[in-house]
Write a protein that holds these residues in place. Structure first.
Motif, mmCIF file in Angstrom:
data_model
loop_
_atom_site.group_PDB
_atom_site.id
_atom_site.type_symbol
_atom_site.label_atom_id
_atom_site.label_comp_id
_atom_site.label_asym_id
_atom_site.label_seq_id
_atom_site.Cartn_x
_atom_site.Cartn_y
_atom_site.Cartn_z
ATOM 1 N N ALA A 204 0.769 -1.317 0.111
ATOM 2 C CA ALA A 204 0.109 0.053 -0.071
ATOM 3 C C ALA A 204 1.015 1.370 -0.103
ATOM 4 C CB ALA A 204 -0.860 -0.057 1.188
ATOM 5 N N ALA A 205 1.961 1.141 0.823
ATOM 6 C CA ALA A 205 3.051 2.339 0.896
ATOM 7 C C ALA A 205 3.436 2.548 -0.351
ATOM 8 C CB ALA A 205 3.934 2.110 2.045
ATOM 9 N N VAL A 340 -21.265 -3.324 -0.723
ATOM 10 C CA VAL A 340 -21.833 -2.109 -0.135
ATOM 11 C C VAL A 340 -21.059 -0.843 0.063
ATOM 12 C CG1 VAL A 340 -22.797 -1.489 2.272
ATOM 13 C CG2 VAL A 340 -23.429 -3.564 1.346
ATOM 14 N N GLY A 341 -19.725 -1.066 0.391
ATOM 15 C CA GLY A 341 -18.692 -0.212 0.581
ATOM 16 C C GLY A 341 -18.505 0.810 -0.455
ATOM 17 N N THR A 342 -18.568 -0.161 -1.979
ATOM 18 C CA THR A 342 -18.279 0.378 -3.350
ATOM 19 C C THR A 342 -19.546 1.406 -3.650
ATOM 20 O OG1 THR A 342 -17.002 -1.396 -3.700
ATOM 21 C CG2 THR A 342 -17.565 -0.091 -5.673
ATOM 22 N N PRO A 380 -9.536 3.177 -0.622
ATOM 23 C CA PRO A 380 -9.814 1.800 0.211
ATOM 24 C C PRO A 380 -9.170 0.623 -0.659
ATOM 25 C CG PRO A 380 -11.721 3.016 0.105
ATOM 26 C CD PRO A 380 -10.845 3.848 -0.723
ATOM 27 N N VAL A 381 -9.265 0.645 -1.864
ATOM 28 C CA VAL A 381 -8.433 -0.144 -2.654
ATOM 29 C C VAL A 381 -6.810 -0.188 -2.602
ATOM 30 C CG1 VAL A 381 -8.047 -1.014 -5.161
ATOM 31 C CG2 VAL A 381 -10.096 -0.023 -4.538
ATOM 32 N N MET A 392 -12.174 -6.088 -3.612
ATOM 33 C CA MET A 392 -12.913 -5.357 -3.180
ATOM 34 C C MET A 392 -13.563 -5.573 -1.866
ATOM 35 S SD MET A 392 -12.949 -3.245 -5.651
ATOM 36 C CE MET A 392 -14.005 -2.127 -5.207
ATOM 37 N N GLY A 393 -13.582 -6.972 -1.342
ATOM 38 C CA GLY A 393 -14.080 -7.206 -0.045
ATOM 39 C C GLY A 393 -13.066 -6.554 0.940
#
Length: 566
Positions: A204-205, A340-342, A380-381, A392-393
């Protein structure tokens, strides 16, 4: 009346906005009750259950501060001092998890308010409380799929969202010079967060580095861009030096993670090649896109109807239909939470574009705004990049920024007020769009019901199918294990934990190498040994071979759980 008094009166009118309609008050109350109910469920289950697989692995890694040779883990080095400071209590870490999400949501809402003000979007002051309530939908989503440990997922989610907030603030203040705090502080904050993120989730970084550097280029001048890049990189360097000075193995952890990313032989040991992971990500993205398309379109239609003052009765039915649609999605738990988040993120961006009309402004301002919105959508991705699970989860842990985006968009839609100046304006050319109570209430009702969707997801997980656990209401028995103090388990699990701890005390196993056969939880209760990986399968065997080669033990405990689950 003096001109200054007129200006103050106008400012108060812009920030205060129109009085709340009865329907808006009802929606705010509904959202508040939902948040209280959701947090009540979270706190009720906080001291119940312990997952002996994922949770046992995480806390054994953190407690042992294990140098994970051949593994892409570094989170344990970041969290070990905090673990020691809290007395090595799992319950304390769970409480910190709740606090971390709550604080993150507040910081993100404050950021959204600052950015809206800088962009000239008028949002009534009281409506920001609504945005904060909707933001908790992201928090509750993170509690809808335990295990409920505090580890790499959470730290990566929090830091990624705060990096995003800092960069968006920096872009909103693009006209400010480096001599003012608003001109340099956001870039310094982003830089300070990247090195700890390298520990928490290296991949992620790595993604954030070019994203932030590209954002520094969206400056009014080359000199300004260079200055912001220097501030970002300089702060990152100081943060890295601080970690090294604190005794954290920063260089070794980063080196191991880089080898995991670039060396196919190391990937083969873990049974997860980069190509396989990317294929999993693509499949997950396609599944989520198909499942979320309908709900997103429903949000867009709702926004258009509200903005144009059409469909007086339809706009009140659509929020209910949207909530039901999300609850009955025919997906597995992991994919459903990601969808739901997407929907909150993509739908929030779409509603914002409908509610806010771009005014004539410079190309640089538009580009910076588009880039900022793009960052919010991908955050979030990015926070989940590196997982071998469907990507995506994985976004559920960083969905708060999406919830804030949606809450802000719905607040702007409900306000429907004219611009306060700047590059964006809400409403139509003639000022407010129709201000009928129904159209002003529908957006807030939508946010409130989405909060209740996440409450339902938390309740389902707690009472029906917790992650690798019995339903939480069946977890009623305490244990004598100090690290699990205050946590209730099933009677069988508590008996297993007490027996393991008794053996550990009798044999004086502190500091003695130990491994467990597919049972990280047993190892955690026994002596939290970091001699080999607490995990299982390929990595587990490879780390045992490596430890036998480099650190051959005189004594070794081997835990075979048999039928004694933990």
């Amino acid at each position: 009346m003096p001109r200054s008094a007129v200006r103050r009166r106008d400012a108060r009118a812009r920030s205060g906005g129109a009085p709340l309609a009865a329907g808006q008050v009802a929606a705010l109350v509904l959202a508040a009750v939902g948040v209280l109910t959701g947090y009540g469920l979270v706190l009720w289950g906080l001291d119940r259950g312990f997952d002996g697989t994922d949770e046992g692995f995480v806390y054994t890694m953190i407690a042992s501060d294990r140098a994970a040779v051949g593994e892409a883990w570094g989170f344990q080095h970041l969290l070990h001092p905090l673990y020691e400071a809290t007395g090595g209590r799992v319950l304390a870490f769970r409480a910190l998890r709740v606090l971390g999400y709550a604080v993150t949501s507040v910081l993100l809402v404050l950021t959204a308010r600052c950015v809206a003000g800088a962009a000239g979007v008028a949002v009534p002051r009281h409506t920001w409380w609504f945005v904060l309530l909707v933001a908790q939908a992201g928090t509750l989503l993170a509690w809808s799929y335990p295990p409920r440990y505090l580890s790499y997922n959470e730290v990566s989610a929090w830091m990624s969202q705060l990096i995003c907030a800092a960069v968006v603030l920096g872009l909103a203040a693009r006209g400010q010079g480096l001599r003012t705090p608003s001109g340099w502080l956001p870039w310094a904050v982003a830089g300070l967060l990247v090195p700890p993120l390298l520990f928490a989730k290296f991949t992620a970084a790595l993604v954030w580095l070019p994203l932030v550097l590209l954002a520094t280029l969206l400056s009014p001048s080359v000199r300004s861009a260079a200055g912001r890049a220097v501030v970002f990189l300089g702060a990152g360097g100081l943060s890295a030096l601080g970690l090294v000075g604190a005794g954290r193995p920063f260089v070794g952890s980063v080196t191991r993670s880089w080898g995991m990313l670039t060396d196919p032989t190391v990937q083969a040991v873990s049974d997860h090649s980069v190509s396989e992971i990317l294929e999993t990500y693509v499949d997950s993205a396609l599944e989520t896109a198909l499942a979320g398309l309908g709900p997103v379109l429903m949000l867009v239609v709702l926004a258009v109807l509200v903005r144009r003052g059409l469909g007086r009765h339809v706009v009140l039915v659509m929020p209910v239909a949207l909530a039901v649609w999300l609850l009955v999605l025919p997906l597995g738990s992991w994919a459903k939470l990601g969808t739901v988040g997407t929907v909150m993120g993509v739908g929030g961006a779409a509603v914002l574009l409908v509610a806010v009309v771009p005014a004539r402004t410079g190309r640089g301002t538009v580009l910076a705004g588009v880039y900022a919105l793009g960052l919010v959508l991908v955050t979030p991705v990015v926070a989940g990049v590196g997982t071998n699970n469907p990507i995506m989860g994985q976004t559920m842990w960083a969905a708060t920024v999406w919830a804030v985006l949606l809450g802000t968009a719905l607040a702007v839609l409900a306000a429907g007020g004219p611009s306060t100046g700047g590059g964006l304006r809400a409403g139509s050319a003639g000022g407010r769009w129709p201000s009928a109570s129904v159209h002003r209430s529908a957006p807030l009702l939508t946010g409130a019901l989405l909060v209740w969707v996440t409450v339902a997801l938390v309740a389902t997980d707690s009472f029906v199918h917790p992650y690798r656990l019995q339903p939480l209401q069946e977890q009623t028995t305490t244990t004598s294990v100090p690290e699990l103090a205050g946590i209730r388990l099933t009677p069988e699990q508590a008996a297993t934990a007490d027996r393991l701890r008794s053996v550990a005390e009798q044999e004086d196993v502190a500091g003695v190498p130990a491994v467990a056969i597919n049972a990280p939880g047993h190892l955690f209760v026994f002596n939290r040994s970091g001699w080999a990986s607490p995990w299982r399968d390929g990595i587990w065997r490879a780390t045992i071979e490596e430890s036998c080669r480099t650190d051959r033990p005189e004594d070794l405990f081997v835990l075979d759980p048999g039928d004694d689950a933990l």
